[in-house]
Write an enzyme that holds these catalytic residues in place. Structure first.
Site, PDB file in Angstrom:
ATOM      1  N   TYR A  16       0.870  -1.167   0.000  1.00  0.00           N
ATOM      2  CA  TYR A  16       0.000   0.000   0.000  1.00  0.00           C
ATOM      3  C   TYR A  16       0.900   1.208   0.000  1.00  0.00           C
ATOM      4  CZ  TYR A  16      -4.374  -2.421   0.778  1.00  0.00           C
ATOM      5  OH  TYR A  16      -5.483  -3.186   0.615  1.00  0.00           O
ATOM      6  N   HIS A  21     -17.245  -3.380  -2.029  1.00  0.00           N
ATOM      7  CA  HIS A  21     -15.846  -3.809  -2.040  1.00  0.00           C
ATOM      8  C   HIS A  21     -15.591  -4.932  -1.034  1.00  0.00           C
ATOM      9  CE1 HIS A  21     -11.565  -3.631  -2.470  1.00  0.00           C
ATOM     10  NE2 HIS A  21     -11.404  -3.397  -1.190  1.00  0.00           N
ATOM     11  N   HIS A  32     -12.703  -8.698  -0.678  1.00  0.00           N
ATOM     12  CA  HIS A  32     -11.479  -9.285  -1.239  1.00  0.00           C
ATOM     13  C   HIS A  32     -11.714 -10.695  -1.789  1.00  0.00           C
ATOM     14  CE1 HIS A  32      -8.596  -6.255   0.901  1.00  0.00           C
ATOM     15  NE2 HIS A  32      -9.283  -5.720  -0.068  1.00  0.00           N
ATOM     16  N   MET A  54     -12.540  -7.578   3.594  1.00  0.00           N
ATOM     17  CA  MET A  54     -13.298  -6.343   3.804  1.00  0.00           C
ATOM     18  C   MET A  54     -14.741  -6.626   3.433  1.00  0.00           C
ATOM     19  SD  MET A  54     -11.053  -3.179   2.488  1.00  0.00           S
ATOM     20  CE  MET A  54      -9.374  -2.900   3.023  1.00  0.00           C
ATOM     21  N   HIS A  66      -3.990  -2.772  -8.206  1.00  0.00           N
ATOM     22  CA  HIS A  66      -5.253  -3.431  -7.890  1.00  0.00           C
ATOM     23  C   HIS A  66      -6.368  -2.480  -7.518  1.00  0.00           C
ATOM     24  CE1 HIS A  66      -8.380  -5.719  -6.052  1.00  0.00           C
ATOM     25  NE2 HIS A  66      -8.071  -6.569  -7.013  1.00  0.00           N
ATOM     26  N   HIS A  67      -6.092  -1.554  -6.654  1.00  0.00           N
ATOM     27  CA  HIS A  67      -7.083  -0.517  -6.444  1.00  0.00           C
ATOM     28  C   HIS A  67      -6.426   0.763  -5.956  1.00  0.00           C
ATOM     29  CE1 HIS A  67      -7.757  -1.723  -2.005  1.00  0.00           C
ATOM     30  NE2 HIS A  67      -7.468  -0.455  -1.957  1.00  0.00           N
ATOM     31  N   HIS A 111      -2.944   0.317  -4.039  1.00  0.00           N
ATOM     32  CA  HIS A 111      -2.717  -1.070  -3.625  1.00  0.00           C
ATOM     33  C   HIS A 111      -2.072  -1.806  -4.797  1.00  0.00           C
ATOM     34  CE1 HIS A 111      -4.708  -5.181  -2.382  1.00  0.00           C
ATOM     35  NE2 HIS A 111      -3.407  -5.263  -2.561  1.00  0.00           N
TER      36      HIS A 111
END
Ligand SMILES: *[C@@H]1O[C@H](CO)[C@@H](O)[C@H](O)[C@H]1NC(C)=O
Ligand SMILES: *[C@@H]1O[C@H](CO)[C@@H](O)[C@H](O)[C@H]1NC(C)=O
Ligand SMILES: *[C@@H]1O[C@H](CO)[C@@H](O)[C@H](O)[C@H]1NC(C)=O
Ligand SMILES: *[C@@H]1O[C@H](CO)[C@@H](O)[C@H](O)[C@H]1NC(C)=O
Ligand SMILES: *[C@@H]1O[C@H](CO)[C@@H](O)[C@H](O)[C@H]1NC(C)=O
Length: 569
Positions: free
Chosen positions: A215, A398, A400, A473, A247-248, A317
């Site tokens: 991150y 959202h 995972h 999450m 990824h995000h 991320h």
């Protein structure tokens, strides 16, 4: 048989790596009319789908670079069966086309009821085009019901025409695949006014560490725009070739950061200065598979306000499971804004399960549900300014890797309304915004319940809440207008108040023996009727946080999707 198995393997393991929007190539496909939506399904640009939905039907047009046969299908999970499939081709000027369904590793069978109608089929310079229409819900159990859910589009094509309807040759390994798409909950991008400006917030030449999860945070300043503007669009800027590792990205609007940190970059959660932690106040976000985000024509997200220090944290991320050592990345986010303020101001409400290690998902569960909610006491605080309610226009959910489904339920006086979003077949690699297709409001007294279902049959250890890809999450981001003073409204189970000292929870995440059925029962029991630590937090106008013990909101009338057009079902 062996070939068919290979086909399914390829289909289920297909990794998408294409930009969301097709950019025309000189010898590209030529759709027969204006379609609002388009998606390239393969990596080479050899297969394109266009579609036009209305309340009852979808018109599809597929273009494949072949003069042989073309297959197209819809499925909920990306497997080759069961799936709703059409196969068609043009031979000696005649079109061949059937509505079929797959039941196994064999040629999809022709449906008894033919519910896909071929409108046009032809061969031209690019290849073969099939234009077809079908009802969203055909009421035929052999067809797929087209809903707001993420739908897997299957494609296949072959260089040759079949000899006849029953001997269709196996398609080559390169010309088959699957791609997740939201077919219905979309908007046609509104025209942007001529006076817009853009600003890019990019990771400049960042050497991505050779570890699975990174991150990376970087602080940006928007102070210099000088006065209030409205953001009308945001979008990802992904460096070419890095589609697989970025990824995000989330941008947080955080107050109280020392201005000397502007331009600073660091690993978000691996540095000691808590001032630099991404605060909870998400400003915008993008997730792998997602596209550009447009605000409705009369709505803008305020930036550069007088009481605003203009500092934002971009959190990227990076997912680098192959531990590639030499990715140098320049990806980031772009915002588009205007000084001509729009009529309404947008807010973003973040709800779901508090991101915390006490979000516990035991191993060896087929369907384990975690619930997070926005309690009415919190929502009412925000809504007290707006007695007629606020208008929801988009939702982004959202979770995972182990999430199977995510749903944002909506209760009003005990009665469940249509969910704001329901992802029945969640795809970690495709998490796009979902626009409301009907007028949706949040009113005083409403409650939101976010439910995530996880599958952990292959796991031997517990999974906990947290930022890493391997953690979990369960969040729902709700875009709405006008802007309330509450920004996030989340909760986390307290496991029946057992051991408020945290010992029980510590044990649950460390060495609790989930193989013991008694323990497992005890764990499940501690969630039933558990109270939750509910958080209500407003970053901007009411920065104070309140915590309260609450129980999950209940409904006495659950929502079921109506199928009035199917009297026999
Ligand atoms: C929806 O589309 C179908 C297929 O094109 C068409 O027959 C139907 O009339 C349309 N419905 C409306 C309300 O426009
Ligand atoms: C559900 O509960 C609400 C209040 O909690 C009540 O007003 C309503 O009548 C109930 N509906 C049914 C069908 O029981
Ligand atoms: C707290 O949890 C531990 C471990 O599960 C248990 O041994 C202990 O009795 C609990 N204490 C209370 C007060 O519930
Ligand atoms: C702890 O959880 C159990 C169920 O697992 C429940 O029976 C018990 O009342 C809880 N203890 C406390 C102190 O809440
Ligand atoms: C709820 O969470 C907050 C923040 O982590 C914590 O300070 C508080 O003690 C928690 N309350 C309960 C009842 O666990």
């Amino acid at each position: 048989m062996k070939a068919a198995l290979l086909l399914c393997f390829l289909a289920t393991s297909w990794v998408q790596s294409m930009p969301a929007d097709y950019i025309g190539v000189p010898d590209g496909p030529a759709p027969t009319q204006d379609f609002p939506y388009h998606r390239q399904l393969d990596a080479n640009g050899d297969y394109h789908t266009y579609w036009l939905p209305n309340k009852t039907h979808v018109v599809f047009e597929v273009h494949a670079r072949t003069l042989g046969y073309v297959g197209f299908g819809l499925s909920s999970n990306g497997k080759m069966f069961p799936a709703d499939i059409v196969i068609g081709w043009v031979k000696d000027g005649k079109t061949y086309f059937h509505d079929r369904h797959s039941t196994g590793h064999s040629l999809p069978e022709v449906d008894a009821s033919q519910d896909w109608t071929l409108l046009r089929g032809e061969e031209y310079s690019y290849g073969t085009m099939l234009k077809m229409v079908r009802k969203l819900d055909t009421c035929d159990e052999e067809d797929f019901q087209i809903t707001d859910d993420t739908i897997r589009l299957l494609y296949a094509f072959h260089p040759d025409d079949p000899e006849d309807e029953n001997t269709i040759p196996f398609h080559g390994t390169k010309s088959v695949g699957v791609r997740s798409t939201i077919l219905l909950s979309r908007i046609v991008p509104p025209q942007l006014p001529g006076d817009v400006q853009t600003r890019d917030w990019l990771n400049d030449n960042y050497l991505v560490p050779n570890k699975e999860t990174t991150y990376r945070c970087k602080i940006f300043d928007l102070h210099d725009i000088g006065k209030k503007h409205h953001m009308v669009k945001f979008e990802p800027v992904i460096q070419k070739g890095h589609e697989g590792i970025v990824h995000h990205m989330l941008v947080y609007k955080c107050s109280g950061i020392d201005r000397k940190f502007i331009g600073t970059d660091y690993e978000c959660y691996l540095q000691p200065n808590t001032q630099l932690y991404p605060c909870g106040n998400v400003f915008m976000g993008w997730e792998y598979g997602g596209g550009d985000f447009y605000f409705p024509e009369t709505v803008g997200m305020p930036i550069g306000e007088a009481d605003d220090d203009g500092l934002y944290i971009l959190e990227t991320h990076y997912n680098n499971p192959e531990m590639v050592p030499d990715y140098v990345d320049n990806s980031g986010m772009r915002i588009t804004f205007t000084q001509n303020l729009r009529a309404h101001e947008s807010g973003l409400l973040m709800t779901g399960v508090t991101v915390d290690p006490t979000h516990i998902i035991p191993p060896r569960e087929q369907n384990f549900m975690t619930t997070g909610f926005c309690h009415r006491d919190c929502l009412n605080t925000g809504l007290s300014e707006y007695p007629e309610g606020v208008n929801v226009f988009a939702v982004w959910q959202h979770a995972h890797l182990i999430a199977k489904s995510v749903k944002t339920r909506h209760f009003r006086e005990g009665v469940e309304l249509e969910p704001l979003a329901h992802e029945e077949h969640f795809d970690f690699n495709y998490q796009d915004y979902r626009y409301m297709t009907k007028h949706t409001t949040l009113k005083m007294g409403d409650e939101l319940v976010v439910e995530c279902v996880y599958e952990t049959m292959a796991k031997s250890k517990v999974t906990i809440g947290g930022p890493a890809t391997g953690d979990e999450m369960c969040l729902s981001f709700i875009y709405y207008w006008p802007r309330m003073s509450v920004d996030y409204c989340r909760s986390i189970p307290l496991y029946n108040g057992n051991n408020t000292s945290g010992e029980y929870v510590k044990e649950l995440t460390r060495d609790y023996n989930y193989n013991d059925d008694d323990n497992r029962r005890k764990f499940h029991a501690s969630l039933v009727d558990s109270t939750y630590n509910a958080t209500c937090h407003g970053e901007r106008r009411t920065p104070q946080i309140f915590y309260a013990e609450k129980t999950i909101p209940v409904t006495n009338q659950t929502y079921t999707r109506p199928r009035p057009q199917c009297p026999n079902l």
